[in-house]
Design an enzyme around this catalytic site. Structure first.
Site, PDB file in Angstrom:
ATOM      1  N   SER A 147       0.338   5.725   7.648  1.00 38.66           N
ATOM      2  CA  SER A 147       1.215   6.820   7.856  1.00 38.66           C
ATOM      3  C   SER A 147       0.789   7.448   9.265  1.00 38.66           C
ATOM      4  O   SER A 147      -0.145   7.157   9.891  1.00 38.66           O
ATOM      5  CB  SER A 147       0.603   8.271   6.962  1.00 38.66           C
ATOM      6  OG  SER A 147       1.260   9.315   7.367  1.00 38.66           O
ATOM      7  N   TYR A 160      -5.542  12.795   1.809  1.00 39.67           N
ATOM      8  CA  TYR A 160      -4.615  11.860   2.198  1.00 39.67           C
ATOM      9  C   TYR A 160      -4.790  11.250   3.832  1.00 39.67           C
ATOM     10  O   TYR A 160      -4.633  10.348   3.875  1.00 39.67           O
ATOM     11  CB  TYR A 160      -3.172  12.629   2.171  1.00 39.67           C
ATOM     12  CG  TYR A 160      -1.951  11.635   2.440  1.00 39.67           C
ATOM     13  CD1 TYR A 160      -1.501  10.910   1.603  1.00 39.67           C
ATOM     14  CD2 TYR A 160      -1.545  11.567   3.780  1.00 39.67           C
ATOM     15  CE1 TYR A 160      -0.212   9.931   1.930  1.00 39.67           C
ATOM     16  CE2 TYR A 160      -0.196  10.941   3.983  1.00 39.67           C
ATOM     17  CZ  TYR A 160       0.149  10.067   3.071  1.00 39.67           C
ATOM     18  OH  TYR A 160       1.179   9.192   3.295  1.00 39.67           O
TER      19      TYR A 160
END
Length: 265
Positions: A147, A160
């Site tokens: 990401s 995350y």
């Protein structure tokens, strides 16, 4: 049938591939001739239809594993089953993931544990289990969906961001360990991607914030993305597919940004 046969007779295992980015990647691999192993949660009837449709569309073998990627034993069983049937996982795509948003002092412990297990530890286990067969064949492609949050942080996403930074470290380390074995190891770092999950969140966010849906897209979700456009699933899939080609054989240990300029600043 396959349009590009560079993965003919190879096997691609894509975790979290029953929808969204993972499904896009699986379709790209099948389009290059790879047999597929799908993995993910969902309605059993819908998944069986998806499996059969992909097999018919691309003329490849398609299997489905319901392995829970938070469980080491189920990951091991899945890899073992693939190797028993096909000999090896040639292309491993670590894509399964989950998100939760909260300040760190309010972050639920169970959500931390889940996110680390699914977004980071699952990739560790899948890689370590798939590598021996790749080494024996002298060829392999390992791709992890990271990401933009593997490169930069955002508030309220501690688990995350930690997991995706961890994926960056795993990618670089394993690339060094496999550099002389015909195996490449890379991570793709998308910004916000237009998926059904994102699309479903927009109307509720618009109501909650008293904004139009277009304002939510541009001023909330895409605030950090300079292009103000969502990345398309097909774009991420095309990048993943390129990383499996001979032209990409010297690309290893890399973090490939595809984020509309998010991490350029």
């Amino acid at each position: 049938m396959a349009k590009d046969g560079h993965l003919k007779d190879k096997v691609a295992l894509v975790t979290g591939s029953t929808s969204g980015i993972g499904l896009g990647m699986a379709r790209a691999m099948a389009g290059a001739g790879a047999h597929l192993v799908l993995n993910g949660f969902g309605d059993a009837v819908a998944i069986e239809k998806l499996r059969a449709d992909l097999a018919a569309e691309f003329g490849v073998e398609v299997r489905y594993s319901a392995a829970d990627m938070t469980r080491e034993d189920e990951i091991a069983a899945m890899i073992g089953d693939v190797e028993k049937e096909f000999g090896a996982v040639d292309v491993l795509v670590n894509n399964a993931g989950v998100q939760h948003v909260a300040p760190i002092d309010e972050f639920p412990i169970d959500k931390w544990n889940l996110i680390i297990a699914l977004n980071l530890s699952a990739a560790f286990h899948a890689i370590r289990l798939a590598l021996p067969a790749m080494r024996r064949k002298g060829w392999g492609r390992i791709i992890s969906t990271a990401s933009a949050h593997a490169l930069v942080a955002s508030p309220f996403k501690v688990a995350y961001v930690a997991a995706k930074h961890g994926i960056a470290g795993v990618t670089k380390t394993v690339a060094l360990e496999t550099a002389e074995h015909g195996i490449t190891v890379n991570a793709i770092c998308p910004g916000y991607v237009w998926t059904p999950l994102v699309e479903k969140q927009i109307p509720a966010t618009a109501v909650a914030r008293g904004m139009t849906e277009e304002q939510v897209k541009k001023d909330v979700i895409l605030a950090a993305q300079p292009t103000k456009e969502f990345v398309k699933v097909e774009e991420v899939a095309a990048l993943a597919l390129f990383l499996t080609t001979e032209a990409a054989r010297s690309i290893t240990g890399s973090l490939q940004s595809i984020d509309g300029g998010w991490t350029a600043a």
